[in-house]
Design an enzyme around this catalytic site. Structure first.
Site, PDB file in Angstrom:
ATOM      1  N   ASP A 105      -9.340  -9.711   9.149  1.00 56.51           N
ATOM      2  CA  ASP A 105      -8.825  -8.367   8.852  1.00 56.51           C
ATOM      3  C   ASP A 105      -9.823  -7.241   9.125  1.00 56.51           C
ATOM      4  O   ASP A 105      -9.412  -6.170   9.534  1.00 56.51           O
ATOM      5  CB  ASP A 105      -8.387  -8.309   7.376  1.00 56.51           C
ATOM      6  CG  ASP A 105      -7.514  -7.101   7.059  1.00 56.51           C
ATOM      7  OD1 ASP A 105      -6.629  -6.771   7.876  1.00 56.51           O
ATOM      8  OD2 ASP A 105      -7.710  -6.487   5.998  1.00 56.51           O
TER       9      ASP A 105
ATOM     10  N   SER B 291      -1.329  -3.620  10.258  1.00 53.55           N
ATOM     11  CA  SER B 291      -1.032  -4.569   9.180  1.00 53.55           C
ATOM     12  C   SER B 291       0.234  -5.366   9.486  1.00 53.55           C
ATOM     13  O   SER B 291       1.219  -4.807   9.978  1.00 53.55           O
ATOM     14  CB  SER B 291      -0.831  -3.806   7.875  1.00 53.55           C
ATOM     15  OG  SER B 291      -1.912  -2.939   7.656  1.00 53.55           O
TER      16      SER B 291
ATOM     17  N   ARG C  42       0.853  -1.194   0.000  1.00 48.28           N
ATOM     18  CA  ARG C  42       0.000   0.000   0.000  1.00 48.28           C
ATOM     19  C   ARG C  42       0.889   1.245   0.000  1.00 48.28           C
ATOM     20  O   ARG C  42       1.917   1.273   0.675  1.00 48.28           O
ATOM     21  CB  ARG C  42      -0.923   0.007   1.227  1.00 48.28           C
ATOM     22  CG  ARG C  42      -2.106  -0.931   1.105  1.00 48.28           C
ATOM     23  CD  ARG C  42      -3.020  -0.864   2.301  1.00 48.28           C
ATOM     24  NE  ARG C  42      -2.371  -1.340   3.508  1.00 48.28           N
ATOM     25  CZ  ARG C  42      -1.810  -0.576   4.440  1.00 48.28           C
ATOM     26  NH1 ARG C  42      -1.850   0.735   4.341  1.00 48.28           N
ATOM     27  NH2 ARG C  42      -1.248  -1.109   5.502  1.00 48.28           N
TER      28      ARG C  42
ATOM     29  N   TYR D 161      -1.580  -3.387  -6.733  1.00 47.45           N
ATOM     30  CA  TYR D 161      -1.378  -4.059  -5.442  1.00 47.45           C
ATOM     31  C   TYR D 161      -2.697  -4.201  -4.665  1.00 47.45           C
ATOM     32  O   TYR D 161      -3.501  -3.260  -4.624  1.00 47.45           O
ATOM     33  CB  TYR D 161      -0.348  -3.290  -4.583  1.00 47.45           C
ATOM     34  CG  TYR D 161      -0.318  -3.869  -3.188  1.00 47.45           C
ATOM     35  CD1 TYR D 161       0.281  -5.111  -2.961  1.00 47.45           C
ATOM     36  CD2 TYR D 161      -0.982  -3.251  -2.129  1.00 47.45           C
ATOM     37  CE1 TYR D 161       0.230  -5.692  -1.709  1.00 47.45           C
ATOM     38  CE2 TYR D 161      -1.021  -3.835  -0.873  1.00 47.45           C
ATOM     39  CZ  TYR D 161      -0.413  -5.054  -0.673  1.00 47.45           C
ATOM     40  OH  TYR D 161      -0.468  -5.650   0.552  1.00 47.45           O
TER      41      TYR D 161
ATOM     42  N   CYS E  70       0.868  -7.621  11.712  1.00 52.06           N
ATOM     43  CA  CYS E  70       1.196  -7.816  13.134  1.00 52.06           C
ATOM     44  C   CYS E  70       0.513  -9.063  13.684  1.00 52.06           C
ATOM     45  O   CYS E  70       0.343  -9.188  14.898  1.00 52.06           O
ATOM     46  CB  CYS E  70       0.792  -6.600  13.957  1.00 52.06           C
ATOM     47  SG  CYS E  70       1.870  -5.188  13.702  1.00 52.06           S
TER      48      CYS E  70
ATOM     49  N   HIS F  30     -10.617  -2.305  11.595  1.00 54.87           N
ATOM     50  CA  HIS F  30      -9.515  -3.146  11.098  1.00 54.87           C
ATOM     51  C   HIS F  30      -9.270  -4.262  12.114  1.00 54.87           C
ATOM     52  O   HIS F  30      -8.260  -4.266  12.812  1.00 54.87           O
ATOM     53  CB  HIS F  30      -8.270  -2.258  10.925  1.00 54.87           C
ATOM     54  CG  HIS F  30      -7.156  -2.883  10.152  1.00 54.87           C
ATOM     55  ND1 HIS F  30      -5.856  -2.461  10.272  1.00 54.87           N
ATOM     56  CD2 HIS F  30      -7.131  -3.884   9.235  1.00 54.87           C
ATOM     57  CE1 HIS F  30      -5.087  -3.177   9.464  1.00 54.87           C
ATOM     58  NE2 HIS F  30      -5.836  -4.044   8.837  1.00 54.87           N
TER      59      HIS F  30
ATOM     60  N   ARG G 249       1.954 -12.221  -0.644  1.00 57.78           N
ATOM     61  CA  ARG G 249       0.625 -12.527  -0.099  1.00 57.78           C
ATOM     62  C   ARG G 249       0.034 -13.795  -0.690  1.00 57.78           C
ATOM     63  O   ARG G 249       0.416 -14.234  -1.775  1.00 57.78           O
ATOM     64  CB  ARG G 249      -0.326 -11.365  -0.439  1.00 57.78           C
ATOM     65  CG  ARG G 249       0.087 -10.012   0.136  1.00 57.78           C
ATOM     66  CD  ARG G 249      -0.391  -9.867   1.533  1.00 57.78           C
ATOM     67  NE  ARG G 249      -0.007  -8.605   2.146  1.00 57.78           N
ATOM     68  CZ  ARG G 249      -0.737  -7.991   3.076  1.00 57.78           C
ATOM     69  NH1 ARG G 249      -1.875  -8.491   3.480  1.00 57.78           N
ATOM     70  NH2 ARG G 249      -0.304  -6.871   3.644  1.00 57.78           N
TER      71      ARG G 249
HETATM   72  C1  OXD Z   1      -3.163  -4.588   5.253  1.00 56.96           C
HETATM   73  C2  OXD Z   1      -3.840  -5.755   4.648  1.00 56.96           C
HETATM   74  O1  OXD Z   1      -2.229  -4.036   4.650  1.00 56.96           O
HETATM   75  O2  OXD Z   1      -4.707  -6.333   5.303  1.00 56.96           O
HETATM   76  O3  OXD Z   1      -3.557  -4.215   6.361  1.00 56.96           O
HETATM   77  O4  OXD Z   1      -3.538  -6.109   3.490  1.00 56.96           O
HETATM   78 MN    MN Z   2      -5.240  -5.279   7.117  1.00 54.04          MN
END
Ligand code: OXD
Ligand code: MN
Length: 586
Positions: free
Chosen positions: A282, A255, A76, A204, A257, A233, A373
């Protein structure tokens, strides 16, 4: 202009928008996605033919594919992500602001002719269980077949969504084009007041799968503020005890973690009889139920998880989930066409790395990109909760906030009240990760793990949290966890992964009024002997749970500075909570 195919809808708003976009972007053809298997097979065959996808080993990774992104398009891009409200105040200091007029002037031209020579896909989708009143539909227009394939996994996509939208104008519109993939012509713009997204110049996931971060968090957070619900989130899990009761929890961590790992956790051998059910990894959409409790649905239908570090030891359920029907992005490719990433196990003698170059264990650069990913359907998870599709969602008894902190934050503490919990969430800090471009390992404030994802001024967002609390007759208890604390020797103090179940058990005990706690200046920590440490050797629980007053005093100074950035929009209740902690620290 291409011939307009007979569109599978009469929806005037949708048809007019598709026409407007087609006139501006000038695609060679328009495809309305229906979500069928034939469509998926056709799009996949096209991507195999043009090299967008590489087919993986049919035995080891059936029906699975590798995609290598452009080398400059791997995470991102927060500095190119904008909230386009009329005023900068509505956007707030934690977001990048662009006025709608400037977005039109700066970004709209990048879409001009951008789809020439390409197919424009119209992708209707639903975020949330198909029949849930808490779900919300959207339509993404994209010129990326890879996006279509991922949206098919991550959302309820196609005919079902078009039916849900019907003739209504009430759907989120997302326009995405790869553009020329240049970071100089890349922007992800959100217009919360128009329920509109424009994303150009990136393929992405978080920038391009518009149902995820752009819709289900940035637009939905603003929609939730207006309509009295919350878009967060957060993972959602159910902890089942040996007696068979299930406690549902939401957990917000930044993200990369460990939300996916926690959501899919397997109990260690010494914790037999306990199990975790995965509802989401998520995002949580939460509403107030008739019973006065907070209820949550997972708006997504799939996982877009970080591959490196995922192994049979750290997350055996994820490994089983991705055994088939998965799309891997930017992982390494083995000579037998299976996949590999750092942390999976010993590397083979030769790999092709995420950039397409030869790699051996002697190579210094990682074989898989640190933010590589997997995309896979949530239903493939062996521990998928039977309530994942429940239109009502699940009742949330506990909310966990957490960050990646080498020092300061103890393993776990409980907030004193909902209001104190909102302050704890608002002051979360964490070391940055590879999920976004920029330096890794720098501590930054990431309120509720929503800093990159809140679609409006975070000061107002904190007020919304407080307001929700006043409407809840049975608010969840709020906790803060930190699996990443290090000792003086620089080593992690806590084993993490499956052993985090021990902390979840204490949380459940607190929710049920059974587990004991000790008060500290920052909240309640487990009383000595209350964390079940059976079978764990060498864990210094006193160090893990210590609240160091000097460290916390400088933490409080940092929090004050952070609140000051908001120029008065942080609710007074939170400053009161902050000063309360400061006073208790002495
Ligand atoms: C993030 C994701 O970047 O879930 O938080 O992809
Ligand atoms: Mn996320």
């Amino acid at each position: 202009m291409p011939q307009e195919p007979s569109a599978p809808t009469q929806n005037p708003t949708l048809l007019a928008w598709v026409r407007e976009v087609a006139a501006h972007t000038q695609p060679d053809r328009i495809v309305w996605c229906d979500g069928s298997q034939e469509e998926a097979d056709r799009v996949t065959a096209e991507m195999l033919a043009d090299g967008t996808l590489i087919a993986l080993n049919a035995e080891k990774n059936p029906n699975s594919y590798l995609h290598r992104s452009h080398k400059s398009d791997v995470a991102r891009t927060e500095h190119l992500t904008f909230i386009c409200t009329e005023t900068a105040l509505a956007c707030g200091p934690t977001n990048n602001w662009k006025s709608p007029a400037d977005a039109r002037k700066d970004v709209w031209p990048w879409f001009e002719g951008a789809m020439r020579g390409r197919t424009m896909y119209v992708v209707p989708y639903i975020m949330g269980p198909t029949t849930s009143p808490y779900s919300r539909p959207g339509v993404e227009i994209t010129d990326s077949a890879y996006v279509v394939a991922n949206m098919r996994i991550m959302t309820r996509m196609g005919k079902v969504a078009l039916e849900r939208i019907g003739d209504s104008a009430d759907f989120v519109r997302g326009l995405h084009s790869l553009g020329d993939l240049s970071p100089d012509r890349r922007a992800i713009c959100h217009f919360p007041q128009d329920r509109l997204i424009w994303s150009v110049g990136s393929g992405y996931g978080g920038n391009a799968l518009l149902g995820k971060k752009c819709h289900a968090l940035r637009i939905a957070s603003a929609q939730g503020r207006d309509e009295g619900w919350m878009a967060e989130h957060m993972l959602i899990l159910g902890l089942e005890s040996p007696e068979g009761d299930i406690t549902y929890m939401g957990a917000a961590f930044p993200s990369a973690c460990g939300k996916t790992n926690l959501a899919m956790m397997v109990a260690p051998l010494t914790q037999q009889g306990w199990r975790v059910w995965t509802v989401g990894d998520d995002i949580a959409w939460m509403h107030i139920g008739e019973d006065g409790q907070l209820w949550a649905v997972n708006p997504e239908a799939g996982f877009f998880g970080v591959a490196p570090g995922t192994s049979l030891r750290t997350n055996p359920n994820a490994i089983r989930t991705i055994e088939k029907n998965a799309i891997f992005t930017n992982v390494a490719l083995a000579d037998d066409n299976s996949v590999w990433w750092e942390g999976l196990g010993d590397p083979p003698a030769h790999l092709v790395d995420w950039k397409g170059d030869d790699w051996t264990p002697a190579s210094t650069a990682p074989a898989a990109h640190p933010n590589s990913r997997f995309t896979v359907a949530a239903a493939q998870c062996p521990q998928a909760s039977p309530r994942m599709e429940d239109p009502r969602g699940v009742p949330i008894s506990a909310i966990l906030f957490g960050g990646r902190r080498a020092r300061v934050a103890p393993l776990v503490f409980e907030a004193r009240s909902w209001q104190h919990g909102v302050y704890v969430g608002a002051t979360v800090a964490s070391e940055t990760t590879a999920a976004a471009t920029g330096a890794v390992g720098v501590v930054r404030r990431d309120p509720m793990a929503m800093r990159p994802f809140c679609g409006y001024n975070m000061g107002d967002y904190f007020s919304h949290w407080l307001k929700m609390g006043t409407k809840l007759t049975k608010p969840p208890k709020v906790f803060h966890v930190n699996w990443f604390r290090k000792g003086a020797d620089g080593k992690f103090l806590w084993p993490g992964y499956g052993d985090n179940l021990r902390v979840l058990r204490w949380v459940r005990g607190r929710v049920r009024g059974e587990a004991k706690a000790r008060e500290t200046a920052i909240g309640f920590v487990p009383e000595h002997g209350e964390l079940d440490l059976t079978g764990l050797e060498g864990v210094d629980v006193d160090d893990l749970l210590a609240v160091d007053n000097a460290e916390w005093r400088s933490e409080i100074a940092g929090q004050r500075e952070f609140f000051a950035e908001f120029g008065g929009t942080v609710p007074a209740e939170l400053s009161l909570e902050l000063e309360g902690v400061a006073a208790r620290l002495g």
